[in-house]
Each structure stands twice: as structure tokens, then as C-alpha cells.
Scaffold this motif. Structure first.
Motif, mmCIF file in Angstrom:
data_model
loop_
_atom_site.group_PDB
_atom_site.id
_atom_site.type_symbol
_atom_site.label_atom_id
_atom_site.label_comp_id
_atom_site.label_asym_id
_atom_site.label_seq_id
_atom_site.Cartn_x
_atom_site.Cartn_y
_atom_site.Cartn_z
ATOM 1 N N ILE A 64 44.783 33.169 49.503
ATOM 2 C CA ILE A 64 43.777 34.097 50.038
ATOM 3 C C ILE A 64 42.994 33.481 51.188
ATOM 4 O O ILE A 64 42.201 34.165 51.828
ATOM 5 C CB ILE A 64 42.783 34.523 48.933
ATOM 6 N N TYR A 65 43.221 32.191 51.477
ATOM 7 C CA TYR A 65 42.333 31.486 52.386
ATOM 8 C C TYR A 65 42.553 31.831 53.855
ATOM 9 O O TYR A 65 41.668 31.673 54.679
ATOM 10 C CB TYR A 65 42.470 29.967 52.180
ATOM 11 N N TYR A 66 43.755 32.307 54.203
ATOM 12 C CA TYR A 66 44.044 32.573 55.609
ATOM 13 C C TYR A 66 43.515 33.930 56.066
ATOM 14 O O TYR A 66 43.267 34.134 57.254
ATOM 15 C CB TYR A 66 45.566 32.549 55.829
ATOM 16 N N PHE A 67 43.331 34.869 55.131
ATOM 17 C CA PHE A 67 43.202 36.282 55.497
ATOM 18 C C PHE A 67 41.962 36.563 56.346
ATOM 19 O O PHE A 67 42.051 37.208 57.400
ATOM 20 C CB PHE A 67 43.181 37.139 54.229
ATOM 21 N N ALA B 136 42.391 35.150 59.816
ATOM 22 C CA ALA B 136 43.378 35.913 60.584
ATOM 23 C C ALA B 136 42.777 37.222 61.091
ATOM 24 O O ALA B 136 43.000 37.614 62.242
ATOM 25 C CB ALA B 136 44.605 36.187 59.726
ATOM 26 N N VAL B 137 41.999 37.899 60.249
ATOM 27 C CA VAL B 137 41.341 39.145 60.657
ATOM 28 C C VAL B 137 40.337 38.874 61.772
ATOM 29 O O VAL B 137 40.270 39.616 62.767
ATOM 30 C CB VAL B 137 40.648 39.805 59.446
ATOM 31 N N ALA B 138 39.550 37.795 61.626
ATOM 32 C CA ALA B 138 38.552 37.467 62.650
ATOM 33 C C ALA B 138 39.208 37.156 63.993
ATOM 34 O O ALA B 138 38.729 37.580 65.050
ATOM 35 C CB ALA B 138 37.710 36.274 62.188
ATOM 36 N N ASP C 173 40.553 40.470 65.442
ATOM 37 C CA ASP C 173 39.439 41.300 65.915
ATOM 38 C C ASP C 173 38.860 40.769 67.227
ATOM 39 O O ASP C 173 38.296 41.534 68.017
ATOM 40 C CB ASP C 173 38.341 41.378 64.856
ATOM 41 N N ALA C 174 39.001 39.451 67.437
ATOM 42 C CA ALA C 174 38.506 38.845 68.675
ATOM 43 C C ALA C 174 39.501 38.981 69.813
ATOM 44 O O ALA C 174 39.257 38.495 70.924
ATOM 45 C CB ALA C 174 38.191 37.365 68.431
ATOM 46 N N GLY C 175 40.636 39.639 69.549
ATOM 47 C CA GLY C 175 41.634 39.850 70.596
ATOM 48 C C GLY C 175 42.548 38.666 70.838
ATOM 49 O O GLY C 175 43.213 38.602 71.884
ATOM 50 N N LEU C 176 42.614 37.747 69.887
ATOM 51 C CA LEU C 176 43.458 36.560 70.038
ATOM 52 C C LEU C 176 44.822 36.802 69.394
ATOM 53 O O LEU C 176 44.916 37.456 68.346
ATOM 54 C CB LEU C 176 42.783 35.349 69.393
ATOM 55 N N PRO C 177 45.903 36.280 69.992
ATOM 56 C CA PRO C 177 47.258 36.514 69.457
ATOM 57 C C PRO C 177 47.548 35.592 68.272
ATOM 58 O O PRO C 177 47.739 34.394 68.442
ATOM 59 C CB PRO C 177 48.156 36.172 70.652
ATOM 60 N N VAL C 178 47.582 36.147 67.080
ATOM 61 C CA VAL C 178 47.774 35.343 65.878
ATOM 62 C C VAL C 178 49.059 35.757 65.172
ATOM 63 O O VAL C 178 49.400 36.943 65.101
ATOM 64 C CB VAL C 178 46.550 35.464 64.928
ATOM 65 N N ALA C 179 49.791 34.764 64.659
ATOM 66 C CA ALA C 179 50.997 34.995 63.866
ATOM 67 C C ALA C 179 50.793 34.331 62.513
ATOM 68 O O ALA C 179 50.372 33.170 62.438
ATOM 69 C CB ALA C 179 52.220 34.420 64.564
ATOM 70 N N VAL C 180 51.066 35.075 61.443
ATOM 71 C CA VAL C 180 50.960 34.550 60.078
ATOM 72 C C VAL C 180 52.369 34.395 59.536
ATOM 73 O O VAL C 180 53.106 35.378 59.417
ATOM 74 C CB VAL C 180 50.129 35.496 59.187
#
Length: 331
Positions: free
Chosen positions: A59-62, A65-67, A70-77
Motif C-alpha cells: 500500500i506504500y506506493y499508492f 503515485a497519485v500525488a 496529480d502534479a503532472g509528472l510521468p509515473v510508471a508503476v
């Protein structure tokens, strides 16, 4: 030059490494707090990354990852198992938070995983409720087993039995309260309510199962194919064949969402008894020489395909469309 960032997530900290080409920065650590996330986001915006990679660690990444999204940064999980295989491929034997963050950045550079799309607030809330209900149901089952063991021994003091019974009653009240909260949430979201009713049309899928399955599927991107959803649930078959010496039977990977797998087991058992289409599919597999558990897992995988199709097409579950005659012949 592309800038890739690796984030190694733990319960209390986040280690970040920024990699430009083949040159990596020294790892920098941030706290797993709102303030720590804000500081990390500020630093990442200055770096203008091409991709930010993190593992789906419990649960620690979620929240992070949302933040980031939401900040418009390209994130891959990414799946932790795929990252572990990448580390083995690189012959990486040492392990620390900084090393893992650097390796995650390199994973982004070499593998270019797809961007992660965050679910909306209602879907996030439903998933959280569904998972907490599942955890409480598991605790209740353990408590009932303990109560059975206590009652089996004449020397058990009555106080211990009463205490366990009170604990079970408390768990049941908590489960019912959260279940009602989930139903109220769906009642306020017409699409979720309709999807919930579509799932209930499947044989063997009751209210608890429909809630558990919907809570997990509603947060997935709608463009996923059924095979990808099966992999997400860990119901995909892994083959072990190499040359002439290695030829082991295929097994399900189990490298996926345990909530989905556990939610589908009992409905599949019920379906092979009471749904004529699922029963015919199951019996065709057994007649071909498949073990009963293998045939049951195949029904679970089929059911998951059908339930996912319900959400994508906004139609009730229909096993006649899922288990078609030509499919039974080739089962």
C-alpha cells in the motif's frame, strides 16, 4: 537526453535517484509524509523527468503515485517481480535502497514501461473499503477457527470462549458497517451501482464477491485486455519448457492481485455446479486429462474475463457468451 528517475519505496521513506543517460545522481531520501512528497515533487519538477519508475509495493506506493500523477509528472508503476528479474539479469547481488532506486531508473531507461493512470476518488475509496472488508473477513475466519479449537478442549475456561465470541461479534459489526458504507458509496455513483448489478448476474457471485471484485477492477485502466487482467490477477499460466531437459507442467503465476484470486475461487466452484455453460467447459477440460484444480482455475480465468467484459461493455454477465460451443470443443 532522457531523464529517468527511480523511486525505492518503503513504509517511512522514499529514496530517489535521477539518471541522465548512463550517469546517475547520488540517492536522496525523503519522508513518506505529505511534506516529504511535496519536497520530492518540487525536486522532480526541476529535473523534468522523462519517466519516474516505482514498484507496486503493498500500500506504500499508492499515495505517492497519485500525488506525482496529480502534479503532472510521468509515473510508471511496475510489478515487483518484473523488477526482480531485471535485477537478476543485471547480475545485481548487492541490495540497498539507493541501489534499488538507481536500478529502477535504469529499468525505466531500458524497458520504457507504460504510464500509470490514477483512478478517481470514488474508485479509490471503494477499493480501500473492499480491501479492508477482505482483511476483516480473514480475521473473522481465524477467530472462528480459534473458537472451534477452544471449544474442543474441556479444560478451556469459559472466559476465553466468551472473549473469542465477543471478538467475532465485534468483527461482524465492523464488516457490516464497512459493507454498508461501500453500498452507500455505490448508490451515489450510478456507473458503479450499475456495474455492481451486472456482476451479480453471474452464477455464484453474491453481494460480497461482487463488491470485492468491483473494488479491484474499478481502478484498472479500461483499455486493458482480458489477458492483461488475468496477468494482473496472477491467473495467467507460466510455461516451464527449455530444450529436452525442462518440460514441467504449466502453472498459474500467482504474481498478481491476491484479492481477485481469492474472490473468484468460490464463485468458480459454484459455477461448475449450477451454471450449465461453465459446467460443460469444466467437464470438457477434465475429459481431456486436466486435473480438477487446473480446470477450476481455467473457469476462474474465464469468469474474470466475463466480469471484466461486463465493466467494459456495461452489460450484465452472460455465461452463454463466455462459454461458446466452439470454445467447449477446443477447451
Amino acid at each position: 537526453m532522457p531523464v529517468n528517475v527511480g523511486l525505492d519505496i518503503s513504509a517511512y521513506t522514499v529514496d530517489a535517484v535521477i539518471r541522465q543517460g548512463d550517469k546517475a545522481s547520488q540517492p536522496k531520501q525523503y519522508k513518506q509524509t505529505v511534506e516529504g512528497h511535496a519536497a520530492l515533487i518540487s525536486q522532480l519538477k526541476k529535473a523534468k523527468p522523462t519517466l519516474i519508475v516505482m514498484e507496486a509495493t503493498g500500500i506504500y506506493y499508492f499515495d505517492l503515485a497519485v500525488a506525482l500523477a496529480d502534479a503532472g509528472l510521468p509515473v510508471a508503476v511496475i510489478n515487483p517481480k518484473s523488477f526482480r528479474h531485471f535485477a537478476e539479469l543485471k547480475l545485481q547481488t548487492s541490495k540497498s535502497d539507493g541501489i534499488d532506486a538507481d536500478l529502477l531508473a535504469e529499468y525505466g531507461q531500458r524497458m520504457a514501461p507504460a504510464l500509470w493512470t490514477p483512478p478517481d476518488q470514488q474508485h479509490r475509496a471503494l477499493r480501500s473499503l473492499g480491501r479492508q472488508i477482505n482483511r476483516l473477513v480473514g480475521s473473522r475466519a481465524q477467530a472462528k477457527n480459534r473458537l472451534h479449537a477452544l471449544k474442543a478442549t474441556r479444560s478451556t475456561p469459559a472466559l476465553l470462549i466468551e472473549d473469542e465470541q465477543e471478538g467475532i461479534a465485534t468483527l461482524e459489526r465492523r464488516i457490516e458497517r464497512l459493507r454498508q458504507a461501500a453500498l452507500d458509496l455505490m448508490a451515489e455513483a450510478p456507473v458503479l451501482q450499475r456495474q455492481y448489478e451486472h456482476l451479480l448476474a453471474a452464477k455464484g457471485v453474491g453481494e460480497a464477491t461482487a463488491l470485492s471484485v468491483l473494488a479491484e477492477l474499478c481502478v484498472l485502466p479500461r483499455d486493458l485486455k482480458s489477458s492483461q487482467v488475468s496477468r494482473h490477477a496472477g491467473l495467467d499460466v507460466r510455461q516451464h519448457q527449455s530444450g529436452t531437459s525442462v518440460n514441467r507442467p504449466g502453472r498459474i503465476s500467482k504474481a498478481g492481485n491476491v484479492y481477485l484470486r481469492s474472490a473468484l475461487y468460490m464463485p468458480a466452484l459454484s459455477a461448475v455446479r449450477y451454471d450449465p455453460n461453465a459446467k460443460a467447459f469444466y467437464e470438457a477440460l477434465v475429459a481431456r486429462g486436466k486435473k480438477k484444480i487446473q480446470a477450476l482455475v481455467a473457469v476462474m480465468r474465464k469468469y474474470l474475463t466475463g466480469l471484466w467484459a461486463c465493466l467494459k461493455t456495461d452489460t450484465p454477465f452472460d455465461s452463454s457468451r463466455l462459454f461458446q460451443p466452439q470454445g467447449l470443443q477446443n477447451a
